[in-house]
Design a protein around this motif. Structure first.
Motif, PDB file in Angstrom:
ATOM      1  N   GLU A 121       0.822  -1.209   0.000  1.00 26.70           N
ATOM      2  CA  GLU A 121       0.000   0.000   0.000  1.00 26.70           C
ATOM      3  C   GLU A 121       0.860   1.264   0.000  1.00 26.70           C
ATOM      4  N   VAL A 122       1.942   1.248   0.760  1.00 29.05           N
ATOM      5  CA  VAL A 122       2.852   2.403   0.747  1.00 29.05           C
ATOM      6  C   VAL A 122       3.429   2.597  -0.641  1.00 29.05           C
ATOM      7  N   TYR A 123       3.883   1.522  -1.274  1.00 28.78           N
ATOM      8  CA  TYR A 123       4.434   1.624  -2.626  1.00 28.78           C
ATOM      9  C   TYR A 123       3.385   2.101  -3.624  1.00 28.78           C
ATOM     10  N   GLN A 124       2.146   1.646  -3.493  1.00 31.11           N
ATOM     11  CA  GLN A 124       1.098   2.084  -4.405  1.00 31.11           C
ATOM     12  C   GLN A 124       0.824   3.576  -4.258  1.00 31.11           C
ATOM     13  N   VAL A 125       0.763   4.056  -3.036  1.00 31.76           N
ATOM     14  CA  VAL A 125       0.504   5.481  -2.817  1.00 31.76           C
ATOM     15  C   VAL A 125       1.653   6.327  -3.354  1.00 31.76           C
ATOM     16  N   VAL A 126       2.875   5.913  -3.082  1.00 30.62           N
ATOM     17  CA  VAL A 126       4.038   6.662  -3.564  1.00 30.62           C
ATOM     18  C   VAL A 126       4.082   6.654  -5.087  1.00 30.62           C
ATOM     19  N   LEU A 127       3.845   5.502  -5.701  1.00 24.04           N
ATOM     20  CA  LEU A 127       3.876   5.404  -7.164  1.00 24.04           C
ATOM     21  C   LEU A 127       2.763   6.232  -7.790  1.00 24.04           C
ATOM     22  N   ALA A 128       1.580   6.215  -7.205  1.00 21.72           N
ATOM     23  CA  ALA A 128       0.474   7.031  -7.724  1.00 21.72           C
ATOM     24  C   ALA A 128       0.802   8.507  -7.618  1.00 21.72           C
ATOM     25  N   HIS A 129       1.411   8.911  -6.512  1.00 18.59           N
ATOM     26  CA  HIS A 129       1.740  10.325  -6.337  1.00 18.59           C
ATOM     27  C   HIS A 129       2.792  10.789  -7.333  1.00 18.59           C
ATOM     28  N   ILE A 130       3.857  10.006  -7.508  1.00 15.62           N
ATOM     29  CA  ILE A 130       4.892  10.481  -8.430  1.00 15.62           C
ATOM     30  C   ILE A 130       4.403  10.437  -9.879  1.00 15.62           C
ATOM     31  N   THR A 131       3.526   9.491 -10.209  1.00 21.25           N
ATOM     32  CA  THR A 131       2.980   9.433 -11.572  1.00 21.25           C
ATOM     33  C   THR A 131       2.131  10.661 -11.856  1.00 21.25           C
ATOM     34  N   CYS A 132       1.238  10.997 -10.941  1.00 26.55           N
ATOM     35  CA  CYS A 132       0.371  12.165 -11.156  1.00 26.55           C
ATOM     36  C   CYS A 132       1.143  13.475 -11.044  1.00 26.55           C
ATOM     37  N   MET A 133       2.123  13.529 -10.149  1.00 30.45           N
ATOM     38  CA  MET A 133       2.944  14.738 -10.038  1.00 30.45           C
ATOM     39  C   MET A 133       3.709  14.971 -11.341  1.00 30.45           C
ATOM     40  N   GLU A 134       4.236  13.909 -11.905  1.00 26.44           N
ATOM     41  CA  GLU A 134       4.993  14.023 -13.152  1.00 26.44           C
ATOM     42  C   GLU A 134       4.123  14.546 -14.295  1.00 26.44           C
ATOM     43  N   VAL A 135       2.964  13.934 -14.504  1.00 27.32           N
ATOM     44  CA  VAL A 135       2.128  14.317 -15.635  1.00 27.32           C
ATOM     45  C   VAL A 135       1.565  15.728 -15.442  1.00 27.32           C
ATOM     46  N   ARG A 136       1.250  16.097 -14.216  1.00 26.01           N
ATOM     47  CA  ARG A 136       0.716  17.442 -13.956  1.00 26.01           C
ATOM     48  C   ARG A 136       1.774  18.507 -14.242  1.00 26.01           C
ATOM     49  N   GLU A 137       2.989  18.285 -13.761  1.00 25.57           N
ATOM     50  CA  GLU A 137       4.035  19.284 -13.974  1.00 25.57           C
ATOM     51  C   GLU A 137       4.472  19.353 -15.433  1.00 25.57           C
ATOM     52  N   LEU A 138       4.510  18.234 -16.128  1.00 32.00           N
ATOM     53  CA  LEU A 138       4.830  18.267 -17.557  1.00 32.00           C
ATOM     54  C   LEU A 138       3.742  18.988 -18.345  1.00 32.00           C
ATOM     55  N   ALA A 139       2.479  18.833 -17.934  1.00 29.94           N
ATOM     56  CA  ALA A 139       1.383  19.525 -18.611  1.00 29.94           C
ATOM     57  C   ALA A 139       1.476  21.034 -18.423  1.00 29.94           C
ATOM     58  N   PHE A 140       2.035  21.465 -17.290  1.00 32.29           N
ATOM     59  CA  PHE A 140       2.188  22.901 -17.046  1.00 32.29           C
ATOM     60  C   PHE A 140       3.495  23.464 -17.591  1.00 32.29           C
ATOM     61  N   GLY A 141       4.270  22.638 -18.295  1.00 32.67           N
ATOM     62  CA  GLY A 141       5.435  23.144 -19.004  1.00 32.67           C
ATOM     63  C   GLY A 141       6.760  23.041 -18.272  1.00 32.67           C
ATOM     64  N   GLU A 142       6.830  22.283 -17.196  1.00 34.59           N
ATOM     65  CA  GLU A 142       8.106  22.094 -16.508  1.00 34.59           C
ATOM     66  C   GLU A 142       9.037  21.241 -17.356  1.00 34.59           C
ATOM     67  N   SER A 143      10.335  21.427 -17.181  1.00 38.58           N
ATOM     68  CA  SER A 143      11.295  20.614 -17.920  1.00 38.58           C
ATOM     69  C   SER A 143      11.346  19.209 -17.310  1.00 38.58           C
ATOM     70  N   PRO A 144      11.567  18.195 -18.137  1.00 38.66           N
ATOM     71  CA  PRO A 144      11.615  16.818 -17.618  1.00 38.66           C
ATOM     72  C   PRO A 144      12.694  16.606 -16.553  1.00 38.66           C
ATOM     73  N   LEU A 145      13.832  17.285 -16.676  1.00 39.83           N
ATOM     74  CA  LEU A 145      14.891  17.131 -15.669  1.00 39.83           C
ATOM     75  C   LEU A 145      14.465  17.682 -14.316  1.00 39.83           C
ATOM     76  N   LYS A 146      13.775  18.815 -14.334  1.00 40.14           N
ATOM     77  CA  LYS A 146      13.289  19.401 -13.082  1.00 40.14           C
ATOM     78  C   LYS A 146      12.219  18.509 -12.446  1.00 40.14           C
ATOM     79  N   VAL A 147      11.381  17.924 -13.276  1.00 42.44           N
ATOM     80  CA  VAL A 147      10.349  17.019 -12.770  1.00 42.44           C
ATOM     81  C   VAL A 147      11.005  15.798 -12.119  1.00 42.44           C
ATOM     82  N   GLN A 148      12.023  15.230 -12.763  1.00 43.00           N
ATOM     83  CA  GLN A 148      12.712  14.070 -12.202  1.00 43.00           C
ATOM     84  C   GLN A 148      13.365  14.415 -10.861  1.00 43.00           C
ATOM     85  N   GLU A 149      13.937  15.601 -10.758  1.00 41.26           N
ATOM     86  CA  GLU A 149      14.558  16.025  -9.496  1.00 41.26           C
ATOM     87  C   GLU A 149      13.507  16.183  -8.396  1.00 41.26           C
TER      88      GLU A 149
END
Length: 146
Positions: free
Chosen positions: A37-65
């Motif tokens: 459950e901890v892994y699922q929550v963490v994976l869901a958060h980083i997946t949604c955080m990544e797609v949201r920030e990329l949609a708003f125009g952040e650079s992929p390197l900054k998103v990875q950091e």
């Protein structure tokens, strides 16, 4: 009299051993369920955080950091192991409603991120075709405003 007392102590010891035999597998299963459950929550958060920030125009390197910073703050020293085990399956834009339905993403098209994690279990168990040693989690996140 002493024979009865020894029998009572022996029966208490047997009950304790039987209880411990049932308790240890239950604790192991609970630890595995909690870990998943901890892994699922963490994976869901980083997946949604990544797609949201990329949609708003952040650079992929900054998103990875930012994802690595989140993992360090949420998982501690296990963050680097988690980062190595999880892989980004895809980051793509979906416009076809058929693909949205197949992947159970919703109705509105947008940017999609998929991440996959495979990690070893605490204990293996028998499965249909052998022994199961790993768990796998796939998380998808659709950001329809992109």
């Amino acid at each position: 009299m002493t024979c009865t007392r020894l029998n009572q102590q022996g029966s208490i010891l047997m009950e304790a051993l039987l209880g411990l035999g049932c308790l240890l597998p239950a604790i192991l299963i609970l630890c595995e369920v909690y870990r998943r459950e901890v892994y699922q929550v963490v994976l869901a958060h980083i997946t949604c955080m990544e797609v949201r920030e990329l949609a708003f125009g952040e650079s992929p390197l900054k998103v990875q950091e930012r994802i690595r910073e989140f993992l360090r703050s949420s998982l501690g020293k296990e963050a680097s192991i988690f980062w190595e085990r999880q892989t980004q399956v895809a980051g793509y834009r979906v416009t076809d409603p058929q693909i949205l339905r197949q992947r159970l993403l919703g109705r509105k098209p947008g940017l999609v991120s998929e991440r996959w994690l495979r990690y070893p279990q605490l204990a293996s168990f028998s499965f249909r075709k052998g022994r199961k040693h790993h768990q796998e989690i796939l998380k998808r996140c659709l950001y329809p405003l992109s």
